[in-house]
Write a protein that holds these residues in place. Sequence first.
Motif, short mmCIF file in Angstrom:
data_model
loop_
_atom_site.label_atom_id
_atom_site.label_comp_id
_atom_site.label_asym_id
_atom_site.label_seq_id
_atom_site.Cartn_x
_atom_site.Cartn_y
_atom_site.Cartn_z
N THR A 90 0.64 -1.26 -0.23
CA THR A 90 -0.24 0.29 -0.29
C THR A 90 0.83 1.55 0.34
O THR A 90 0.62 2.67 -0.56
N GLU A 92 6.22 3.29 -3.32
CA GLU A 92 5.73 4.65 -4.72
C GLU A 92 5.97 4.37 -5.74
O GLU A 92 7.24 3.31 -6.31
N CYS A 115 2.56 6.53 -16.34
CA CYS A 115 1.39 7.04 -16.28
C CYS A 115 2.46 8.33 -16.31
O CYS A 115 4.17 8.42 -16.20
N CYS A 172 2.49 7.67 -9.88
CA CYS A 172 1.16 6.64 -10.17
C CYS A 172 0.48 5.56 -8.96
O CYS A 172 1.16 6.27 -8.21
N THR A 173 -0.31 5.69 -9.78
CA THR A 173 -1.16 4.80 -8.38
C THR A 173 -0.71 3.13 -8.92
O THR A 173 -0.03 3.12 -10.12
N GLU A 174 -1.42 2.31 -8.14
CA GLU A 174 -0.80 0.90 -8.84
C GLU A 174 -1.93 0.01 -9.72
O GLU A 174 -1.59 -0.27 -10.50
N ASP A 175 -3.72 0.53 -9.85
CA ASP A 175 -4.00 0.52 -11.14
C ASP A 175 -3.20 0.66 -12.20
O ASP A 175 -3.69 0.32 -13.18
N GLU A 176 -2.95 2.17 -12.65
CA GLU A 176 -1.87 2.13 -13.52
C GLU A 176 -0.87 1.32 -14.27
O GLU A 176 0.04 0.82 -15.09
#
Length: 265
Positions: free
Chosen positions: A207, A210, A218, A233-237
């Motif tokens: 979680t 970085e 992204c 960036c997010t983990e989804d990206e």
Amino acid sequence: MASTLRTRSLLVAAAFLAGTALLTACQDDATGADSSSKTDAPAASAEAAAKSGAKKPKGVSGTFKGGTVEYLAPGKHIVKTAGKEQQFFVAEDTRIYGAGTICGEYNPAADTPCTADDLDKVLKSGSIAADVVMKDGVATTVTERPAPDEGGPAEDEEDNGRDSVLDGINKGKGVSGTWFGTVTYLAPGKYTVSDLKGTEQQFLVATDTEIWGWGDICGDAHGGEGGQGGTACTEDELEAAAKAGGVSAKVVVVNGIATTITDDH
């Protein structure tokens, strides 16, 4: 006088008949010898062919490191490494060592003895990372490559069941190091990074990992906020980019969990 001539004629005729019989017997003997030699030759050739046919070609021998093993049939599997595939069999004396996936608990030493049934069972559920040594097409050893945190984190509704980086460090599990390579998707929160030689290392995303992008994960090539100089960036990206064919990045791993993932800009 006539009697003498008759006697001579009879003697000549008898001699002729005797000579003819002798010649016939010689010819029969010669024919028998030829027939015997002709009959023996094919038998000898068949015997030689049988001996020649008894030698079967050998299977593949070698060491296949950094591979992915998949199930084909009971006792028959395939290892994929460096873009190549090789089938192999598992014998009664094949030594199989697990690191927590094939059998046993998480063991980074990968020296837990497992059975062929253990291997079949886990491969039916999906592929595993392993090194395979084979001789004549039969595996002599199958050694699982330890993935980070094989035991899996405890369930937690707030973070989808994944450890934070600090939790992973406290548990002391997994490998540590820095890898430069292609990041590909394995499962939610689980990825691999492979170098130019095709060697793969699995890692988890936590979680508080970085993730910085420079246009691949992204953001764009001009960078952005943060000490990394890129765009956060997010983990989804990350997951989307990894599923789309992989992304070249620098991955820093501590105890099997990525602390930072940065686009290779």
